[in-house]
Design a protein around this motif. Sequence first.
Motif, PDB file in Angstrom:
ATOM      1  N   GLY B  37       0.838  -1.195   0.000  1.00  0.00           N
ATOM      2  CA  GLY B  37       0.000   0.000   0.000  1.00  0.00           C
ATOM      3  C   GLY B  37       0.865   1.234   0.000  1.00  0.00           C
ATOM      4  O   GLY B  37       2.014   1.180   0.440  1.00  0.00           O
ATOM      5  N   ALA B  41      -1.391   4.343   3.961  1.00  0.00           N
ATOM      6  CA  ALA B  41      -2.523   3.436   3.695  1.00  0.00           C
ATOM      7  C   ALA B  41      -3.045   2.803   4.976  1.00  0.00           C
ATOM      8  O   ALA B  41      -4.206   2.393   5.047  1.00  0.00           O
ATOM      9  CB  ALA B  41      -2.101   2.354   2.716  1.00  0.00           C
ATOM     10  N   HIS B 204      -5.381   0.387   0.785  1.00  0.00           N
ATOM     11  CA  HIS B 204      -5.425   1.806   0.409  1.00  0.00           C
ATOM     12  C   HIS B 204      -6.461   2.506   1.291  1.00  0.00           C
ATOM     13  O   HIS B 204      -7.588   2.037   1.431  1.00  0.00           O
ATOM     14  CB  HIS B 204      -5.794   1.936  -1.069  1.00  0.00           C
ATOM     15  CG  HIS B 204      -5.738   3.344  -1.569  1.00  0.00           C
ATOM     16  ND1 HIS B 204      -4.647   4.147  -1.368  1.00  0.00           N
ATOM     17  CD2 HIS B 204      -6.629   4.087  -2.255  1.00  0.00           C
ATOM     18  CE1 HIS B 204      -4.871   5.322  -1.915  1.00  0.00           C
ATOM     19  NE2 HIS B 204      -6.077   5.322  -2.451  1.00  0.00           N
TER      20      HIS B 204
END
Lengths: 590, 300
Positions: B37, B41, B204
């Motif tokens: 990520g 994130a 995310h």
Amino acid sequence: MRTVKSYFSGTIFFRNLKRYWPIWSLYTLALGIFVVVTLLPIFSYGRSHYYDSTAYYSMRELLLEEGLIAGRIMNLVFGAVSALAVFSFLYDFKQTQMIHNLPTKREGQFFAAFASGLTWLIGANLIAFLLALVMELSAGYFEISWLLAFFGTLCANSICFFGIATLCALLVGNKGGMLLLYGIVNFGAIVVEALAAWATSFFVFGAAGLWDEPVLAPLSPIVQLFYVYDNLYESGRFLPERMIPWLLIYAVAGLLLAALALLLYRRRHLESASELIAVKPLRPIFRYAMAFLASSLLCIFLLGLVFEYEYLGTFMPFLLCLLAGGFIGYFGIEMLIRKTTRVFKKSWKGFCVYAGVMLALMLALQFDVFGIERYRPEPDQITTITVGIGYYERERTTFADPESIRVLRDWHGDVIAGKKRLKGDNYGDLITLTYDLNGRTVTRKYYLGSISDMIQEPLLSEMLDILDAPDAILQRHTFQREYTERNAQENYIIFPYGDNYPSEFNLTSAEAVRLYYEGILPDMQSGRIGTILSEFYPYRAYDASGNECHITLYLSEIVQGKEHREYVSLNLQPDSVNTMAVLKDLGILP
Amino acid sequence: MSLQVEVRDLVKSFDTVRALDGFQMTVPAGTVYGLVGPNGAGKTTLIRHLTGVYRQDAGTVQIGGERVYENPALKERVICIPDELYFFLQANVRDMMRFYRSVYPRFDSTHFEKLAELFRLDMKRPVRKFSKGMQKQVAFWLAMSLRPELLILDEPVDGLDPVMRRQVWGVISNDVAERGTTVLVSSHNLRELEDVCNYVGIMHKGKLLLERSLRDMRGAVQKLQILLPEGGALPESLEVLHRGAMGRVQSLIVRGSAEEIAEKVAGASPIYFELLPMSLEEIFIYELGGADHAIGEIIL
């Protein structure tokens, strides 16, 4: 799976002991130096010395007496430093993460940290105890109960202050915050009360004495223990047992606060590491406390020091200082909490609440909303009234008879009614009235300009009459002990005559006893010495040429190895015939 | 000997920031799971929940079917190398080893001595005086000596030189092969994980966008080049994710297995047809369809 290891980490415990050795060593060293310095005189006062008969008693008392103070101050400091060290893993996230990754419950980490801090403090206390034991044995003096009392005192102080510091350590997220909170917890209540009383004294006529007996002192162990310590001597006897309940209370309180700290730690969000205040609900309290503290400091600094009390009793300058100080304190701490200077937009409402409360309080004081200024106890409530004259209130006289109470209460009413006419500035003559209302005490202090200028006030004159009655004079100045030629020791008289330089005359026991019993006492019994006005205005006394003649006679007696000293301090009046006769006979007066 | 990780509806907020927002994740036992990520994130926040450092606002975090928060017995089996390392002041490698040995009953001194040959660090020198990369080596050394059943690594090879990276991954791979250790690796760089992971999750804004085994993922999307005869058309049943062309040669990214696609394409009688290998980056780009431009950061 619950194991003992889960609830106590021996590894962390021993690691802390090893890791923070400089702190423990410093505390041990400080205590060691204290013991050595305190007990060293026992080697100087040999058995042949005149002090020999009392040295044994003095030394054992001295160690405990000094230990009560030194133990308290050292533990105030080292309690905080130790807690800061053993709980420092909560303040640096890298360390927080490392410690909390370990397979130990939070209880295990807490108990290990708490035990390591306390172990060293108590270990150092034990070393001090053993050192004292060795020194006393070497000098031939030994009584274990006193040494144990000394050790117990140190330990109670250690538990108390380390417990308080532990709670503070768990409430905050960084070291600066911990020290700030520790200061607030130890001194906050007493400072707030003192400052509130201080401010009140400028706006409420008669309220100058509100802080004479601070009701919040027990919330501040370091201050309360000093108050208790001040009362450990009665009639020359040292009564350390009076300290025991307070030490026990504070030691138990320390443990309870540590238990509370554990509960907080179990719920603590570790992401609060490095934040000023880790427990969110505490933040508003912190903001308002700092706002009030800053307000008070600004008032003291600006109005007290810069403008030298000129505007202290005036509404607008005082309010402006309160608000400006509050603004600095409130937003300053907010910036530290939020770690940004952009706090005004989000926090202005909170400051408005503070400003509103301050304004309301100021208006309440100005217009006596609480009725402090108007309050005068009812006659049937009053057990006694004590009148004190002057700033130090050395001349306190207590009256219990209804007629005297009536006169004093009427005078009080006259003062309240004549506030505008009578009120002087804080440099005027001070008269204090203390009402005993069946155990409850109410005190009012009045700065009244110049008493001599008000002597024609009918009620003041009537009050002075009862204050200068022989019984009242004797109550103020009579020695508590009965002195004879045999028991009187170290007698001397300080006698400023004709100028401002005191002369000191050593008297024999017989001379001192004679001066008191043949001169001063008969004059007091006749109301010819020790009157209020003569005490206030010595230049009016003694002789027609305006010579001031002030005498202070010291007498002392040794009881159970302890010296008890008393003194009487008076101005000669032109009619103090008996005293002057003895002084002339002794060759002190020409 | 290995632990499965189950995270359900995990929520964690810091003041006004929602770092984890109903996060879901399953790390099968015995796998090497790559958590990818972009910065911010929520990877590190998740890892701090997995190690019982943070307490969640909502949701569950279970390892081997047990709650991890305040569970010392489980934490003996879970070892984490965080992104920011901490070593005691003035402690050398041996001091740290003694500390961990006394805290973790599973500490394997023989394995520690064996790994000493690999890391070749001065055991008497305070760890804090080592470079960042060397400190990372110490962390690996100690972590592997603790014989974990779940090893959690947060940005593990940052600061390691390429040779040491290979060696460290070699040690981890051996451990996985020999003992079936579950490994969760977080990184902001997918390329780094491609060779070592067999499961990948993309994270995310506090959520898991996608979670697959690499085998499934590689089998589910294909890249192909095809040249069709004049007037020829691609079969409509092909699920084309991306289309490009160079002259008459078309480059396609198509969802489906290689066999399935070859079968469908054969019906169009292509002049030329070839399936090309796809990198993990390409698969993610086309799978996610550009969920957010920030996804590009983890791939490119």
